[in-house]
Write a protein that holds these residues in place. Structure first.
Motif, PDB file in Angstrom:
ATOM      1  N   ASP A  16       0.822  -1.121  -0.016  1.00 53.51           N
ATOM      2  CA  ASP A  16       0.139  -0.111  -0.229  1.00 53.51           C
ATOM      3  C   ASP A  16       0.987   1.112  -0.080  1.00 53.51           C
ATOM      4  OD1 ASP A  16      -2.225  -1.633  -0.027  1.00 53.51           O
ATOM      5  OD2 ASP A  16      -2.615  -1.467   2.183  1.00 53.51           O
ATOM      6  N   PHE A  17       1.806   1.192   0.727  1.00 51.01           N
ATOM      7  CA  PHE A  17       2.826   2.483   0.898  1.00 51.01           C
ATOM      8  C   PHE A  17       3.259   2.542  -0.300  1.00 51.01           C
ATOM      9  CE2 PHE A  17       7.116   4.354   1.529  1.00 51.01           C
ATOM     10  CZ  PHE A  17       6.602   5.309   2.481  1.00 51.01           C
ATOM     11  N   MET A  18       3.762   1.469  -1.204  1.00 52.39           N
ATOM     12  CA  MET A  18       4.481   1.813  -2.595  1.00 52.39           C
ATOM     13  C   MET A  18       3.640   2.493  -3.447  1.00 52.39           C
ATOM     14  SD  MET A  18       7.601   1.173  -2.274  1.00 52.39           S
ATOM     15  CE  MET A  18       8.060   1.272  -3.949  1.00 52.39           C
ATOM     16  N   ILE A  19       2.226   1.839  -3.442  1.00 48.14           N
ATOM     17  CA  ILE A  19       1.497   2.607  -4.549  1.00 48.14           C
ATOM     18  C   ILE A  19       1.237   3.996  -4.121  1.00 48.14           C
ATOM     19  CG2 ILE A  19      -1.153   2.645  -4.851  1.00 48.14           C
ATOM     20  CD1 ILE A  19      -1.297  -0.196  -4.354  1.00 48.14           C
ATOM     21  N   ASP A  20       1.017   4.394  -2.794  1.00 50.96           N
ATOM     22  CA  ASP A  20       1.043   5.676  -2.431  1.00 50.96           C
ATOM     23  C   ASP A  20       2.503   6.526  -2.876  1.00 50.96           C
ATOM     24  OD1 ASP A  20      -1.303   5.517  -1.566  1.00 50.96           O
ATOM     25  OD2 ASP A  20      -0.803   5.069   0.755  1.00 50.96           O
ATOM     26  N   LEU A  21       3.656   5.917  -2.681  1.00 55.42           N
ATOM     27  CA  LEU A  21       4.789   6.675  -2.890  1.00 55.42           C
ATOM     28  C   LEU A  21       4.794   6.841  -4.414  1.00 55.42           C
ATOM     29  CD1 LEU A  21       7.761   7.374  -1.889  1.00 55.42           C
ATOM     30  CD2 LEU A  21       8.471   5.204  -2.887  1.00 55.42           C
ATOM     31  N   LEU A  22       4.439   5.574  -5.273  1.00 51.21           N
ATOM     32  CA  LEU A  22       4.678   5.897  -6.659  1.00 51.21           C
ATOM     33  C   LEU A  22       3.979   7.012  -7.275  1.00 51.21           C
ATOM     34  CD1 LEU A  22       5.287   2.037  -7.624  1.00 51.21           C
ATOM     35  CD2 LEU A  22       6.906   4.135  -7.258  1.00 51.21           C
ATOM     36  N   ASP A  23       2.812   7.180  -6.759  1.00 49.02           N
ATOM     37  CA  ASP A  23       1.838   8.437  -7.007  1.00 49.02           C
ATOM     38  C   ASP A  23       2.277   9.581  -6.613  1.00 49.02           C
ATOM     39  OD1 ASP A  23       0.384   6.514  -8.421  1.00 49.02           O
ATOM     40  OD2 ASP A  23      -1.161   6.513  -6.955  1.00 49.02           O
ATOM     41  N   SER A  24       3.289   9.794  -5.776  1.00 51.86           N
ATOM     42  CA  SER A  24       3.730  11.121  -5.342  1.00 51.86           C
ATOM     43  C   SER A  24       4.967  11.211  -6.093  1.00 51.86           C
ATOM     44  CB  SER A  24       4.278  10.824  -3.827  1.00 51.86           C
ATOM     45  OG  SER A  24       5.539  10.209  -3.617  1.00 51.86           O
ATOM     46  N   GLY A  25       5.288  13.060  -5.769  1.00 55.61           N
ATOM     47  CA  GLY A  25       6.473  13.488  -6.251  1.00 55.61           C
ATOM     48  C   GLY A  25       7.460  13.869  -5.507  1.00 55.61           C
ATOM     49  N   ASP A  26       7.616  13.337  -4.118  1.00 55.46           N
ATOM     50  CA  ASP A  26       8.605  13.810  -3.583  1.00 55.46           C
ATOM     51  C   ASP A  26       8.772  12.824  -2.251  1.00 55.46           C
ATOM     52  OD1 ASP A  26       6.587  14.393  -1.391  1.00 55.46           O
ATOM     53  OD2 ASP A  26       6.523  16.406  -2.021  1.00 55.46           O
ATOM     54  N   LEU A  27       9.789  13.091  -1.356  1.00 58.31           N
ATOM     55  CA  LEU A  27       9.915  12.173  -0.256  1.00 58.31           C
ATOM     56  C   LEU A  27       9.082  12.345   0.825  1.00 58.31           C
ATOM     57  CD1 LEU A  27      13.759  12.122  -0.597  1.00 58.31           C
ATOM     58  CD2 LEU A  27      12.186  10.169  -1.081  1.00 58.31           C
ATOM     59  N   SER A  28       7.913  13.143   0.871  1.00 58.12           N
ATOM     60  CA  SER A  28       7.430  13.582   2.164  1.00 58.12           C
ATOM     61  C   SER A  28       6.793  12.334   2.675  1.00 58.12           C
ATOM     62  CB  SER A  28       6.201  14.620   1.579  1.00 58.12           C
ATOM     63  OG  SER A  28       5.288  14.032   0.823  1.00 58.12           O
ATOM     64  N   LEU A  29       6.413  11.465   2.109  1.00 56.21           N
ATOM     65  CA  LEU A  29       5.840  10.152   2.852  1.00 56.21           C
ATOM     66  C   LEU A  29       7.033   9.377   3.419  1.00 56.21           C
ATOM     67  CD1 LEU A  29       3.511   8.436   0.019  1.00 56.21           C
ATOM     68  CD2 LEU A  29       2.938   9.688   2.332  1.00 56.21           C
ATOM     69  N   VAL A  30       7.980   9.409   3.055  1.00 51.94           N
ATOM     70  CA  VAL A  30       9.163   8.655   3.586  1.00 51.94           C
ATOM     71  C   VAL A  30       9.645   9.400   4.508  1.00 51.94           C
ATOM     72  CG1 VAL A  30      11.889   8.121   3.246  1.00 51.94           C
ATOM     73  CG2 VAL A  30      10.310   7.563   1.246  1.00 51.94           C
ATOM     74  N   ARG A  31       9.601  10.875   4.663  1.00 49.39           N
ATOM     75  CA  ARG A  31      10.048  11.527   5.781  1.00 49.39           C
ATOM     76  C   ARG A  31       9.009  11.345   6.946  1.00 49.39           C
ATOM     77  NH1 ARG A  31      14.096  14.876   4.618  1.00 49.39           N
ATOM     78  NH2 ARG A  31      14.678  15.374   2.461  1.00 49.39           N
ATOM     79  N   GLU A  32       7.950  11.232   6.529  1.00 50.34           N
ATOM     80  CA  GLU A  32       6.722  10.904   7.371  1.00 50.34           C
ATOM     81  C   GLU A  32       6.774  10.002   8.493  1.00 50.34           C
ATOM     82  OE1 GLU A  32       1.853  10.533   7.610  1.00 50.34           O
ATOM     83  OE2 GLU A  32       2.620  11.912   5.881  1.00 50.34           O
ATOM     84  N   VAL A  33       7.053   8.548   7.360  1.00 51.57           N
ATOM     85  CA  VAL A  33       6.896   7.413   8.326  1.00 51.57           C
ATOM     86  C   VAL A  33       8.120   7.336   9.060  1.00 51.57           C
ATOM     87  CG1 VAL A  33       5.346   6.373   6.737  1.00 51.57           C
ATOM     88  CG2 VAL A  33       7.600   6.035   6.242  1.00 51.57           C
ATOM     89  N   LEU A  34       9.305   7.716   8.860  1.00 56.54           N
ATOM     90  CA  LEU A  34      10.626   7.642   9.512  1.00 56.54           C
ATOM     91  C   LEU A  34      10.037   8.509  10.785  1.00 56.54           C
ATOM     92  CD1 LEU A  34      13.262   7.900   6.786  1.00 56.54           C
ATOM     93  CD2 LEU A  34      12.636   6.111   8.193  1.00 56.54           C
ATOM     94  N   ASP A  35       9.754   9.686  10.507  1.00 58.36           N
ATOM     95  CA  ASP A  35       9.441  10.610  11.848  1.00 58.36           C
ATOM     96  C   ASP A  35       8.533   9.877  12.857  1.00 58.36           C
ATOM     97  OD1 ASP A  35       9.802  13.224  13.127  1.00 58.36           O
ATOM     98  OD2 ASP A  35       7.775  13.230  12.615  1.00 58.36           O
ATOM     99  N   ASN A  36       7.448   9.221  12.411  1.00 64.48           N
ATOM    100  CA  ASN A  36       6.828   8.518  13.150  1.00 64.48           C
ATOM    101  C   ASN A  36       7.429   7.458  14.088  1.00 64.48           C
ATOM    102  OD1 ASN A  36       4.304   9.780  12.028  1.00 64.48           O
ATOM    103  ND2 ASN A  36       3.735   8.003  10.921  1.00 64.48           N
TER     104      ASN A  36
END
Length: 135
Positions: A16-36
């Motif tokens: 599910d995360f990869m689907i969202d990531l591949l639709d995104s245009g930056d690293l904001s999702l990556v930063r968010e989950v690491l921050d969590n």
């Protein structure tokens, strides 16, 4: 959590995360989950840990040090080529620190793997990924 293997991408949350990531245009999702994971006060929940492992895979791949699993992940190389993210030392350190927390005590994901015969193999996968984030 639907899991079919010890690999970083071998579970439903990662898919599910990869689907969202591949639709995104930056690293904001990556930063968010690491921050969590890094800001959880006492206990790292399994879903957060699972996503942080995938985020660490993406950081390592973006630094030019992909794991074999990341090399095989459909769409990731194309996304990285399209986005061309810049990974600063702080983000790589955050990814590494998140993996350290996930492998340590007070990690629900680690506890779940402790209930299986695959704990050591899973730890080896995460530890190897962490090595791809070394300076």
């Amino acid at each position: 959590m639907g899991t079919w293997g010890i690999g970083s991408f071998e579970n439903d949350d990662a898919g599910d995360f990869m689907i969202d990531l591949l639709d995104s245009g930056d690293l904001s999702l990556v930063r968010e989950v690491l921050d969590n994971v890094l800001t959880s006060t006492e206990y790292v929940e399994a879903p957060d840990a699972t996503l942080a492992i995938v985020a660490a895979e993406i950081v390592a791949a973006a630094r030019g040090r992909p794991t074999f699993a990341a090399q095989r992940e459909e769409g990731l190389a194309d996304w990285l080529a399209r986005i061309q993210p810049t990974i600063d030392a702080d983000l790589a350190t955050q990814a590494r620190d998140a993996l350290t927390r996930i492998l340590a005590d007070h990690s629900e994901l680690r506890e779940l793997w402790e209930e299986t015969d695959d704990l050591h193999d899973w730890q080896a996968v995460v530890t190897e990924l962490r090595s791809h984030l070394d300076p």
